[in-house]
Design a protein around this motif. Structure first.
Motif, PDB file in Angstrom:
ATOM      1  N   ALA A 122      29.686  -4.466  -2.137  1.00 26.29           N
ATOM      2  CA  ALA A 122      27.833  -4.640  -2.919  1.00 26.29           C
ATOM      3  C   ALA A 122      27.896  -3.159  -3.278  1.00 26.29           C
ATOM      4  O   ALA A 122      27.798  -1.924  -2.015  1.00 26.29           O
ATOM      5  N   SER A 123      27.259  -2.737  -4.557  1.00 19.08           N
ATOM      6  CA  SER A 123      27.334  -1.435  -4.782  1.00 19.08           C
ATOM      7  C   SER A 123      25.908  -1.003  -4.761  1.00 19.08           C
ATOM      8  O   SER A 123      24.678  -1.711  -3.928  1.00 19.08           O
ATOM      9  N   PRO A 124      25.449  -0.122  -4.771  1.00 19.93           N
ATOM     10  CA  PRO A 124      23.689   0.741  -4.182  1.00 19.93           C
ATOM     11  C   PRO A 124      23.143   0.160  -5.014  1.00 19.93           C
ATOM     12  O   PRO A 124      23.143  -0.290  -6.201  1.00 19.93           O
ATOM     13  N   PRO A 125      21.716  -0.397  -4.794  1.00 24.39           N
ATOM     14  CA  PRO A 125      21.321  -0.689  -5.765  1.00 24.39           C
ATOM     15  C   PRO A 125      20.490   0.335  -6.642  1.00 24.39           C
ATOM     16  O   PRO A 125      20.727   0.867  -6.456  1.00 24.39           O
ATOM     17  N   PRO A 126      20.148  -0.535  -7.932  1.00 20.88           N
ATOM     18  CA  PRO A 126      19.973   0.926  -8.078  1.00 20.88           C
ATOM     19  C   PRO A 126      18.328   2.131  -8.312  1.00 20.88           C
ATOM     20  O   PRO A 126      17.764   1.030  -7.718  1.00 20.88           O
ATOM     21  N   SER A 127      18.160   2.900  -8.494  1.00 21.85           N
ATOM     22  CA  SER A 127      17.094   3.697  -8.312  1.00 21.85           C
ATOM     23  C   SER A 127      16.170   2.980  -8.654  1.00 21.85           C
ATOM     24  O   SER A 127      15.889   2.818 -10.376  1.00 21.85           O
TER      25      SER A 127
END
Length: 76
Positions: free
Chosen positions: A44-49
């Motif tokens: 999974a990609s990191p959560p958005p800022s």
């Protein structure tokens, strides 16, 4: 037992055996086709800022017994 009843019994037994064999083959083929290794959540990609000013939008959030609170920030 009549000949017709015996035929129906053999047909039912053959059907049950075919269903069990097909189910076993399906499970066996599913397991062999599954890719080994990293699960989806590991890729999974990191959560958005969060947007600027989110702290003030969530300032009145009351934490639960674990010290966590829920804050929803909507952006366009």
């Amino acid at each position: 037992m009549t000949e017709r009843g015996r035929l129906w019994r053999w047909a039912a037994a053959a059907f049950v055996i075919a269903v069990v064999a097909a189910g076993g083959a399906t499970l066996w083929l599913q397991e062999s086709a599954a890719p080994p290794g990293p699960y989806r959540w590991e890729e999974a990609s990191p959560p958005p800022s969060l947007p600027e000013g989110w702290e003030s939008a969530c300032a009145d959030t009351a934490p639960d017994e674990n010290g966590q609170g829920l804050c929803v920030v909507r952006t366009r």
